[in-house]
Write an enzyme that holds these catalytic residues in place. Structure first.
Site, PDB file in Angstrom:
ATOM      1  CB  ILE A 115     -23.979  64.337  23.067  1.00  0.00           C
ATOM      2  CG1 ILE A 115     -25.203  63.448  23.246  1.00  0.00           C
ATOM      3  CG2 ILE A 115     -23.586  64.450  21.588  1.00  0.00           C
ATOM      4  CD1 ILE A 115     -26.457  63.952  22.539  1.00  0.00           C
ATOM      5  N   PRO A 116     -20.387  64.077  23.640  1.00  0.00           N
ATOM      6  CG  PRO A 116     -18.684  62.552  23.174  1.00  0.00           C
ATOM      7  CD  PRO A 116     -20.177  62.680  23.261  1.00  0.00           C
ATOM      8  CB  CYS A 117     -20.015  68.973  21.715  1.00  0.00           C
ATOM      9  SG  CYS A 117     -20.636  69.635  23.265  1.00  0.00           S
ATOM     10  CG  HIS A 118     -15.833  67.486  26.056  1.00  0.00           C
ATOM     11  ND1 HIS A 118     -17.026  66.804  26.249  1.00  0.00           N
ATOM     12  CD2 HIS A 118     -14.841  66.655  26.461  1.00  0.00           C
ATOM     13  CE1 HIS A 118     -16.750  65.610  26.755  1.00  0.00           C
ATOM     14  NE2 HIS A 118     -15.438  65.491  26.884  1.00  0.00           N
TER      15      HIS A 118
END
EC number: 2.1.1.63
Length: 161
Positions: free
Chosen positions: A126-129
Site C-alpha cells: 500500500i504505497p504510502c511512500h
C-alpha cells in the site's frame, strides 16, 4: 505467522493473519501494538512466501503492481485513504491535498490524510511512500525519509540506464 525479508531498505517483517498480509514492518521490529502475539516464524507459509517473492521482484525492478491478499486494520477513514493510495501508479506521486480531494474533501483534510498515511500497516504494497508534500518535497515517512527516497528511486522510470 511472519517472515523476514532482507531488502535494500533493511530487513522487513511480513505478518500474515487469516490468510492475508496484515503488516509489513521496518526494522527495528517492535511488539504488536494490539497485544496479539505474532505467532511462529513460517518462511514457507503460502501467503508469506508469495509476499516475499513479490517484494523481492519489486526491489529488483521486475514488479510494478502487487497482487496479494491484504487485511490492513484501521478506521473507516484510514481504509478509504489506503484504498486511494493503492490507486497511485508505480512511479507516480500524489500530494496529501490531492488524496483529500479524491476522497471528496477539501485541502483542509490534508492533515488527516497524512495521519492515515502514517498509520498504514502495509507500507510498500500500500504505497504510502508515493505521497509527497504539495511543493514536491519529501515529507515524513514512518520508515524514515531515507527509505522513502530509496523506494521512490526504485520506481523512477526516467533513469537513463
Amino acid at each position: 505467522m511472519w517472515t523476514v525479508l532482507e531488502s535494500p531498505i533493511g530487513d522487513l517483517r511480513i505478518v500474515e493473519r487469516g490468510g492475508a498480509v496484515s503488516a509489513i514492518e521496518f526494522t527495528p521490529f517492535r511488539q504488536p501494538s494490539d497485544g496479539r502475539p505474532l505467532g511462529a516464524r513460517d518462511d514457507a507459509h503460502p501467503v508469506l512466501a508469495e509476499a516475499t517473492r513479490q517484494l523481492a521482484a519489486y526491489f529488483a525492478g521486475d514488479l510494478t503492481e502487487f497482487d496479494l491478499p491484504l487485511d490492513p486494520q484501521g478506521t473507516e477513514f484510514q481504509q478509504k485513504v489506503w484504498r486511494e493510495l493503492q490507486r497511485i501508479g508505480y512511479g507516480e506521486t500524489r500530494s496529501y491535498g490531492e488524496i483529500a480531494a479524491r476522497l471528496g474533501h477539501t485541502n483542509a483534510a490534508s492533515r488527516a490524510v497524512g495521519v492515515a498515511n502514517g498509520r498504514n500497516p502495509i507500507p510498500i504494497v500500500i504505497p504510502c511512500h508515493r505521497v509527497i508534500g504539495a511543493d514536491g518535497s519529501l515529507t515524513g515517512y514512518a520508515g524514515g525519509v531515507d527509505r522513502k527516497q530509496t523506494l521512490l528511486d526504485i520506481e523512477r522510470t526516467d533513469a537513463l540506464f
